[in-house]
Scaffold this active site. Structure first.
Site, mmCIF file in Angstrom:
data_model
loop_
_atom_site.group_PDB
_atom_site.id
_atom_site.type_symbol
_atom_site.label_atom_id
_atom_site.label_comp_id
_atom_site.label_asym_id
_atom_site.label_seq_id
_atom_site.Cartn_x
_atom_site.Cartn_y
_atom_site.Cartn_z
ATOM 1 C CG MET A 183 -74.378 17.899 27.541
ATOM 2 S SD MET A 183 -75.598 18.935 28.166
ATOM 3 C CE MET A 183 -75.344 20.254 27.540
ATOM 4 C CG HIS A 184 -70.302 14.326 23.434
ATOM 5 N ND1 HIS A 184 -69.332 14.522 24.093
ATOM 6 C CD2 HIS A 184 -69.611 13.033 23.808
ATOM 7 C CE1 HIS A 184 -68.438 13.682 24.582
ATOM 8 N NE2 HIS A 184 -68.617 12.407 24.758
ATOM 9 N NE ARG A 185 -69.130 11.101 28.798
ATOM 10 C CZ ARG A 185 -68.137 10.040 26.980
ATOM 11 N NH1 ARG A 185 -68.594 9.345 26.568
ATOM 12 N NH2 ARG A 185 -66.749 10.732 27.186
ATOM 13 N NE ARG A 212 -75.168 10.972 21.653
ATOM 14 C CZ ARG A 212 -75.569 9.845 21.171
ATOM 15 N NH1 ARG A 212 -77.278 9.468 21.229
ATOM 16 N NH2 ARG A 212 -74.933 8.773 21.248
ATOM 17 C CG ASP A 266 -71.075 15.910 29.028
ATOM 18 O OD1 ASP A 266 -69.992 15.696 27.760
ATOM 19 O OD2 ASP A 266 -72.300 14.920 28.034
#
Ligand code: UD1
Ligand code: UDP
Length: 372
Positions: A205-207, A237, A277
């Site tokens: 998950m990084h969006r 992030r 994501d």
């Protein structure tokens, strides 16, 4: 041909690796790294794992706001492109690195008035979600580049709808080439955190729209609270947000540092399911034959959903558990057609560039550029 390739973020190293290999058989490539990603685990490890030649130039821009990062890239890229005076510039995907490179290349003029042509790999993807920075970057790239190398029929249709069909060519997805190359070399690369686990879910998950929204971030993490270990290579992030005390990892979630590409392919192959994501990871789940749960409100990779291998659940914890409990979705007993090509996309990209180059000739004058 003399091609200047611009990369800078993790997924671009994966996409550029097979093309670089194919390009360098007969042509010269100048590889420029913007430095958007710079941790060893986000950058150098990909050059090692994928055997990508070291970049000729690293612009070392580092992190920043969109404007600062993109502006610095533009400022530092222009003299590099002028200095190397390539026949063509090659860009990948939809990051700020892509945006900066297309802005510079599309307005570049050599002292004699000629200019390079510009090619975009992974052209035509659309989420139709204007809030995504990537959507803006890819629209600009597809409207400035004159060679649009599309991975799917859906992407071709998107380009045709925007009046860009004449510039587009369906070549397949170069991530299939990269994945096949890595799958042969990743058998003994399973990270320690997953060794000995009978079953695990793989999470990435990084969006920005997930990680930087505390409510969505918390909801997604709640959805990972389950009777299954969740192996979670944490993007920087996301690491920063967790370190700031936003969001709580359920106790079954095992956070690890971002893994190298061969480790990632090994994790994907052995996962019970993948929740992500990421754009690239959705496709790799499909290529691995593993059900994918997409933690977004839409996806660009609609073919994986239509084929029954991917379910878009948004940030909804109930939808995550429903997907995992759905025996039909989890069964893996369904066809997996070659939606993204046959693994020879890199060769087709090089052939498309060669054809364009022969047609247009070495760098064009501004008059020729306007006429095309
Ligand atoms: C970028 C891309 C995104 C892509 C993703 C792949 C844009 C707008 N976004 O998002 O499309 O899916 O890369 O991973 O280009 N950081 C580090 N070390 C690094 C790199 C980043 O610590 O090596 C941290 C910094 O705090 C930085 C943050 O991660 O501010 C975000 O990095 P950035 O490149 O801005 O965006 P990504 O989320 O990586
Ligand atoms: N990846 C990796 N290690 C990780 C997470 C991702 O090697 O810890 C790879 C993944 O296999 C895919 C690429 O990075 O090839 C995708 O990058 P990312 O998810 O950062 O970006 P996106 O595809 O969403 O743009």
């Amino acid at each position: 041909m003399r091609i200047l390739t611009v990369v800078g973020a993790r997924p671009q190293f994966v996409k550029a690796a097979p093309v670089s290999r194919a390009l360098r058989v007969e042509h010269d490539e100048i590889l420029v790294h913007t430095g958007q990603h710079y941790d060893d685990a986000m950058s150098a490890s990909f050059f090692r794992d994928l055997e990508i030649p070291a970049p000729e130039v690293n612009l070392d821009v580092g992190s920043g706001t969109h404007g600062v990062m993109t502006g610095e890239m533009i400022r530092r890229l222009e003299p590099v492109m002028l200095d190397h005076a390539p026949d063509g510039v090659l860009v990948y995907g939809d990051t700020n690195t892509t945006l900066a490179a297309v802005v510079v290349a599309s307005k570049l003029a050599y002292p004699d008035g000629r200019r390079p042509w510009l090619a975009h790999v992974e052209a035509g993807l659309r989420s139709f979600n204007p809030r995504m920075p990537e959507e803006r970057n890819r629209i600009v790239a597809d409207h400035l580049a004159e060679i649009l190398l599309a991975p799917t029929g859906t992407a071709m249709a998107n380009l045709a709808r925007e009046g860009r069909g004449d510039h587009a060519e369906l070549v397949g997805d170069v991530m299939v080439d990269a994945h096949a190359w890595a799958a042969e070399r990743s058998q003994d690369r399973l990270p320690a955190a997953a060794r000995g686990l009978d079953r695990f879910l793989l999470l990435t998950m990084h969006r920005a729209e997930n990680v930087d929204d505390p409510a969505r971030f918390a909801a997604i993490l709640r959805g990972m609270d389950m009777d299954l270990p969740v192996v979670f290579p944490v993007h920087p992030r996301t690491r920063a947000v967790l370190a700031a005390g936003v969001g709580v990892l359920p106790s079954n979630v095992v956070p690890i540092a971002p893994v190298g590409y061969l480790e990632m392919v090994a994790l994907e192959a052995r996962a019970h399911a993948i929740a992500t994501d990421s754009g690239g990871v959705q496709k790799e789940a499909y290529l691995s034959g593993v059900p994918c749960i997409t933690l977004r409100s839409e996806t660009e990779w609609v073919e994986t959903v239509d084929a029954g291998w991917n379910r878009v659940v948004d940030a909804d914890p109930v939808a995550v558990s429903a997907a995992l409990a759905d025996n039909i979705f989890m069964s893996r007993d369904r066809p997996r057609p070659a939606l993204y090509g046959d693994g020879r996309t890199a060769d087709r990209i090089v052939a498309a560039l060669e054809r364009h180059h022969q047609r247009i000739g070495a760098p064009r004058t501004p008059q020729q550029a306007t006429a095309s």
